[in-house]
Design a protein around this motif. Structure first.
Motif, mmCIF file in Angstrom:
data_model
loop_
_atom_site.group_PDB
_atom_site.id
_atom_site.type_symbol
_atom_site.label_atom_id
_atom_site.label_comp_id
_atom_site.label_asym_id
_atom_site.label_seq_id
_atom_site.Cartn_x
_atom_site.Cartn_y
_atom_site.Cartn_z
ATOM 1 N N LEU A 49 -15.585 11.396 131.005
ATOM 2 C CA LEU A 49 -16.151 9.962 129.647
ATOM 3 C C LEU A 49 -17.325 9.329 130.037
ATOM 4 N N THR A 50 -18.725 9.307 129.162
ATOM 5 C CA THR A 50 -19.601 9.126 129.041
ATOM 6 C C THR A 50 -19.842 7.859 128.254
ATOM 7 N N LYS A 51 -20.512 7.368 128.535
ATOM 8 C CA LYS A 51 -20.711 5.334 127.806
ATOM 9 C C LYS A 51 -21.637 5.755 126.291
ATOM 10 N N PRO A 52 -21.306 5.148 125.178
ATOM 11 C CA PRO A 52 -20.184 4.473 125.072
ATOM 12 C C PRO A 52 -18.842 5.421 125.032
ATOM 13 N N ILE A 53 -17.712 4.575 124.832
ATOM 14 C CA ILE A 53 -16.457 5.642 125.391
ATOM 15 C C ILE A 53 -15.786 5.793 123.980
ATOM 16 N N ASP A 54 -15.418 7.571 124.031
ATOM 17 C CA ASP A 54 -14.638 7.441 122.697
ATOM 18 C C ASP A 54 -13.386 7.322 122.408
ATOM 19 N N PHE A 55 -13.230 5.939 122.470
ATOM 20 C CA PHE A 55 -11.574 5.195 122.352
ATOM 21 C C PHE A 55 -10.967 6.600 121.774
ATOM 22 N N THR A 56 -11.193 7.124 120.840
ATOM 23 C CA THR A 56 -9.968 8.599 120.274
ATOM 24 C C THR A 56 -9.450 9.298 120.260
ATOM 25 N N LEU A 57 -10.455 9.673 121.863
ATOM 26 C CA LEU A 57 -10.551 10.608 123.324
ATOM 27 C C LEU A 57 -9.596 10.108 124.240
ATOM 28 N N LEU A 58 -9.607 8.874 124.552
ATOM 29 C CA LEU A 58 -9.022 8.274 125.573
ATOM 30 C C LEU A 58 -7.854 7.802 125.274
ATOM 31 N N ARG A 59 -7.781 6.894 123.916
ATOM 32 C CA ARG A 59 -6.265 7.539 123.735
ATOM 33 C C ARG A 59 -5.442 8.418 123.747
ATOM 34 N N GLU A 60 -5.723 9.481 123.427
ATOM 35 C CA GLU A 60 -5.107 11.012 123.396
ATOM 36 C C GLU A 60 -5.040 11.010 124.731
ATOM 37 N N GLU A 61 -5.639 11.040 125.816
ATOM 38 C CA GLU A 61 -5.342 11.117 126.727
ATOM 39 C C GLU A 61 -3.917 10.206 127.520
ATOM 40 N N ILE A 62 -4.477 8.580 127.604
ATOM 41 C CA ILE A 62 -2.896 7.958 127.848
ATOM 42 C C ILE A 62 -1.860 8.384 127.314
ATOM 43 N N ASP A 63 -2.011 9.041 125.535
ATOM 44 C CA ASP A 63 -0.380 9.436 125.096
ATOM 45 C C ASP A 63 -0.516 10.668 125.220
ATOM 46 N N THR A 64 -0.654 11.195 125.938
ATOM 47 C CA THR A 64 -1.009 12.940 127.179
ATOM 48 C C THR A 64 0.095 11.751 127.854
#
Length: 129
Positions: A108-123
Motif C-alpha cells: 500500500l502506498t501512503k496516503p493509505i487508502d483506508f477503504t481498500l485496507l478495510r476490504e482487506e481486513i474484512d476478507t
C-alpha cells in the motif's frame, strides 16, 4: 479469541490515525489492533502472539534500524500463515518487487487508502471465522 491486526510504523501519529479510521470496528470488538514502533518491537510482539489469532501485519518499509523489508523474512519464518502488507511512501516497481519477493501479500502506498485496507481486513476476518 482475540483477532489481532498488528501495525508496524515508527511514526507516532500512525496509531491515532488507524484507531480513528477503525474506531467502529474496534469498539464493536471485531478485531484488536496492536502497534509496534520498530521492526524489533514487532518481532517480539509477533513471538508473543503465537496463541492469538494474528490475521494481518501491516508494516512500514522505511524505519530506522531494521527496515520493513529486512523484517519481512523473519516474520514469514515465525508466522508463515500470516499475510503481511507493506506500506510505503514510495510505490515504485522496484520496492513492490522486493516486497513481493520477500513474501509480502501486497503493498500500500501512503496516503493509505483506508477503504481498500478495510476490504482487506474484512476478507481476513471472514477467513478467520
Amino acid at each position: 479469541m482475540n483477532i489481532l491486526v498488528l501495525v508496524v510504523d515508527d511514526e507516532p501519529d500512525v496509531e491515532a490515525l488507524f484507531r480513528q479510521q477503525f474506531r467502529k470496528d474496534l469498539r464493536a470488538q471485531r478485531f484488536v489492533m496492536d502497534f509496534a514502533n520498530s521492526a524489533a518491537d514487532a518481532l517480539s510482539r509477533i513471538a508473543a502472539t503465537i496463541e492469538q489469532s494474528l490475521i494481518l501485519i501491516l508494516s512500514d518499509i522505511n524505519m530506522p534500524g531494521m527496515t520493513g523489508l529486512e523484517m519481512l523474512p523473519k516474520v514469514k519464518a515465525m508466522r508463515p500463515d500470516v499475510p503481511v502488507i507493506m506500506i510505503t511512501a514510495y510505490g515504485d516497481p522496484d520496492t513492490r518487487r522486493k516486497a513481493i519477493e520477500g513474501g509480502a501479500t501486497g503493498l500500500l502506498t501512503k496516503p493509505i487508502d483506508f477503504t481498500l485496507l478495510r476490504e482487506e481486513i474484512d476478507t481476513r476476518l471472514e477467513k478467520a471465522s
